[in-house]
Design a protein around this motif. Structure first.
Motif, PDB file in Angstrom:
ATOM      1  N   GLY A  49       6.798  -7.714  -3.029  1.00 34.46           N
ATOM      2  CA  GLY A  49       6.159  -7.278  -1.796  1.00 34.46           C
ATOM      3  C   GLY A  49       6.689  -5.950  -1.305  1.00 34.46           C
ATOM      4  N   LEU A  50       7.095  -5.090  -2.235  1.00 29.86           N
ATOM      5  CA  LEU A  50       7.682  -3.805  -1.860  1.00 29.86           C
ATOM      6  C   LEU A  50       6.825  -2.595  -2.199  1.00 29.86           C
ATOM      7  CD1 LEU A  50      11.391  -4.431  -2.886  1.00 29.86           C
ATOM      8  CD2 LEU A  50      10.479  -4.214  -0.571  1.00 29.86           C
ATOM      9  N   GLY A  51       5.827  -2.748  -3.038  1.00 33.96           N
ATOM     10  CA  GLY A  51       5.060  -1.604  -3.536  1.00 33.96           C
ATOM     11  C   GLY A  51       4.459  -0.734  -2.450  1.00 33.96           C
ATOM     12  N   LEU A  52       3.705  -1.325  -1.535  1.00 35.82           N
ATOM     13  CA  LEU A  52       3.074  -0.529  -0.485  1.00 35.82           C
ATOM     14  C   LEU A  52       4.096  -0.035   0.535  1.00 35.82           C
ATOM     15  CD1 LEU A  52      -0.289  -2.436   0.056  1.00 35.82           C
ATOM     16  CD2 LEU A  52       0.051  -0.196  -0.990  1.00 35.82           C
ATOM     17  N   SER A  53       5.173  -0.777   0.746  1.00 34.85           N
ATOM     18  CA  SER A  53       6.235  -0.333   1.640  1.00 34.85           C
ATOM     19  C   SER A  53       6.919   0.921   1.082  1.00 34.85           C
ATOM     20  CB  SER A  53       7.257  -1.452   1.833  1.00 34.85           C
ATOM     21  OG  SER A  53       8.354  -0.993   2.570  1.00 34.85           O
ATOM     22  N   ILE A  54       7.194   0.911  -0.211  1.00 34.54           N
ATOM     23  CA  ILE A  54       7.800   2.087  -0.856  1.00 34.54           C
ATOM     24  C   ILE A  54       6.834   3.259  -0.808  1.00 34.54           C
ATOM     25  CG2 ILE A  54       8.576   3.022  -3.073  1.00 34.54           C
ATOM     26  CD1 ILE A  54       9.703   0.159  -3.638  1.00 34.54           C
ATOM     27  N   SER A  55       5.561   3.001  -1.047  1.00 32.06           N
ATOM     28  CA  SER A  55       4.546   4.059  -0.976  1.00 32.06           C
ATOM     29  C   SER A  55       4.523   4.690   0.406  1.00 32.06           C
ATOM     30  CB  SER A  55       3.168   3.492  -1.302  1.00 32.06           C
ATOM     31  OG  SER A  55       3.130   2.998  -2.608  1.00 32.06           O
ATOM     32  N   LEU A  60       5.686   9.187   4.024  1.00 32.72           N
ATOM     33  CA  LEU A  60       6.235   9.692   5.284  1.00 32.72           C
ATOM     34  C   LEU A  60       7.349  10.708   5.036  1.00 32.72           C
ATOM     35  CD1 LEU A  60       6.314   6.418   7.427  1.00 32.72           C
ATOM     36  CD2 LEU A  60       4.650   8.289   7.528  1.00 32.72           C
ATOM     37  N   ALA A  61       8.184  10.472   4.023  1.00 31.35           N
ATOM     38  CA  ALA A  61       9.266  11.407   3.695  1.00 31.35           C
ATOM     39  C   ALA A  61       8.715  12.777   3.281  1.00 31.35           C
ATOM     40  CB  ALA A  61      10.147  10.832   2.588  1.00 31.35           C
ATOM     41  N   LEU A  62       7.515  12.778   2.710  1.00 30.84           N
ATOM     42  CA  LEU A  62       6.875  14.027   2.292  1.00 30.84           C
ATOM     43  C   LEU A  62       6.001  14.627   3.393  1.00 30.84           C
ATOM     44  CD1 LEU A  62       5.908  12.948  -1.325  1.00 30.84           C
ATOM     45  CD2 LEU A  62       7.652  14.629  -0.678  1.00 30.84           C
ATOM     46  N   ASN A  73     -18.326  -1.731  -0.480  1.00 32.79           N
ATOM     47  CA  ASN A  73     -18.856  -2.404  -1.664  1.00 32.79           C
ATOM     48  C   ASN A  73     -17.833  -3.313  -2.338  1.00 32.79           C
ATOM     49  OD1 ASN A  73     -17.289  -0.270  -2.469  1.00 32.79           O
ATOM     50  ND2 ASN A  73     -18.614   0.358  -4.136  1.00 32.79           N
ATOM     51  N   GLY A  74     -16.758  -3.638  -1.627  1.00 34.54           N
ATOM     52  CA  GLY A  74     -15.710  -4.506  -2.168  1.00 34.54           C
ATOM     53  C   GLY A  74     -14.525  -3.708  -2.630  1.00 34.54           C
ATOM     54  N   GLY A  75     -13.390  -4.342  -2.659  1.00 35.29           N
ATOM     55  CA  GLY A  75     -12.159  -3.672  -3.060  1.00 35.29           C
ATOM     56  C   GLY A  75     -11.438  -3.067  -1.874  1.00 35.29           C
ATOM     57  N   ALA A  76     -10.308  -2.494  -2.152  1.00 34.75           N
ATOM     58  CA  ALA A  76      -9.480  -1.870  -1.123  1.00 34.75           C
ATOM     59  C   ALA A  76      -9.389  -0.376  -1.383  1.00 34.75           C
ATOM     60  CB  ALA A  76      -8.088  -2.478  -1.120  1.00 34.75           C
ATOM     61  N   ILE A  77      -9.181   0.381  -0.323  1.00 38.29           N
ATOM     62  CA  ILE A  77      -8.989   1.821  -0.411  1.00 38.29           C
ATOM     63  C   ILE A  77      -7.667   2.164   0.258  1.00 38.29           C
ATOM     64  CG2 ILE A  77      -9.820   4.098   0.291  1.00 38.29           C
ATOM     65  CD1 ILE A  77     -12.648   2.911   0.334  1.00 38.29           C
ATOM     66  N   ILE A  78      -6.817   2.870  -0.473  1.00 36.83           N
ATOM     67  CA  ILE A  78      -5.580   3.422   0.088  1.00 36.83           C
ATOM     68  C   ILE A  78      -5.793   4.919   0.201  1.00 36.83           C
ATOM     69  CG2 ILE A  78      -3.088   3.727  -0.215  1.00 36.83           C
ATOM     70  CD1 ILE A  78      -3.873   0.789   0.122  1.00 36.83           C
ATOM     71  N   GLU A  79      -5.568   5.459   1.400  1.00 30.56           N
ATOM     72  CA  GLU A  79      -5.770   6.883   1.644  1.00 30.56           C
ATOM     73  C   GLU A  79      -4.449   7.542   1.979  1.00 30.56           C
ATOM     74  OE1 GLU A  79      -8.656   9.837   4.178  1.00 30.56           O
ATOM     75  OE2 GLU A  79      -8.051   7.957   5.119  1.00 30.56           O
ATOM     76  N   LEU A  80      -4.186   8.662   1.327  1.00 27.79           N
ATOM     77  CA  LEU A  80      -3.000   9.492   1.583  1.00 27.79           C
ATOM     78  C   LEU A  80      -3.471  10.848   2.083  1.00 27.79           C
ATOM     79  CD1 LEU A  80      -1.736   8.548  -1.849  1.00 27.79           C
ATOM     80  CD2 LEU A  80      -0.362   8.054   0.155  1.00 27.79           C
ATOM     81  N   ILE A  81      -2.812  11.365   3.115  1.00 26.44           N
ATOM     82  CA  ILE A  81      -3.146  12.679   3.651  1.00 26.44           C
ATOM     83  C   ILE A  81      -1.869  13.498   3.732  1.00 26.44           C
ATOM     84  CG2 ILE A  81      -4.084  13.974   5.597  1.00 26.44           C
ATOM     85  CD1 ILE A  81      -5.686  11.451   6.334  1.00 26.44           C
ATOM     86  N   PHE A  82      -1.910  14.685   3.135  1.00 27.10           N
ATOM     87  CA  PHE A  82      -0.762  15.605   3.145  1.00 27.10           C
ATOM     88  C   PHE A  82      -1.206  16.956   3.650  1.00 27.10           C
ATOM     89  CE2 PHE A  82       0.308  12.562  -0.166  1.00 27.10           C
ATOM     90  CZ  PHE A  82       1.595  12.231   0.189  1.00 27.10           C
TER      91      PHE A  82
END
Length: 82
Positions: A49-55, A60-62, A73-82
């Motif tokens: 249970g650490l994968g998304l926490s590490i991500s 945030l560090a960056l 349409n199903g599934g999950a979306i992870i969004e990163l903004i830099f």
């Protein structure tokens, strides 16, 4: 599926899977350390249970932001903004 765009001087990365997505009630907790959601979502107890926490910590560090939502349409979306 991975999408990479530049908007308003920021880089937006979206990663979408083709799984069942997240139940709405667990979305606020998925970036917490050791959070695994429902027992039915764990693969025979594997994973810590650490994968998304590490991500989240690395993002945030960056100086970025990370969020998650369900795709229409199903599934999950992870969004990163830099």
């Amino acid at each position: 599926m991975v999408s990479l765009q530049k908007q308003n001087g920021k880089i937006h990365i979206e990663v979408q899977d083709n799984g069942s997505g997240f139940k709405e009630e667990i979305l606020p907790f998925i970036f917490e350390r050791f959070y695994k959601g429902e027992k039915s979502h764990t693969r025979n107890g594997s994973g810590a249970g650490l994968g998304l926490s590490i991500s989240k910590s690395l993002t945030l560090a960056l100086g970025g932001k990370i969020s998650a939502r369900n795709a229409e349409n199903g599934g999950a979306i992870i969004e990163l903004i830099f």
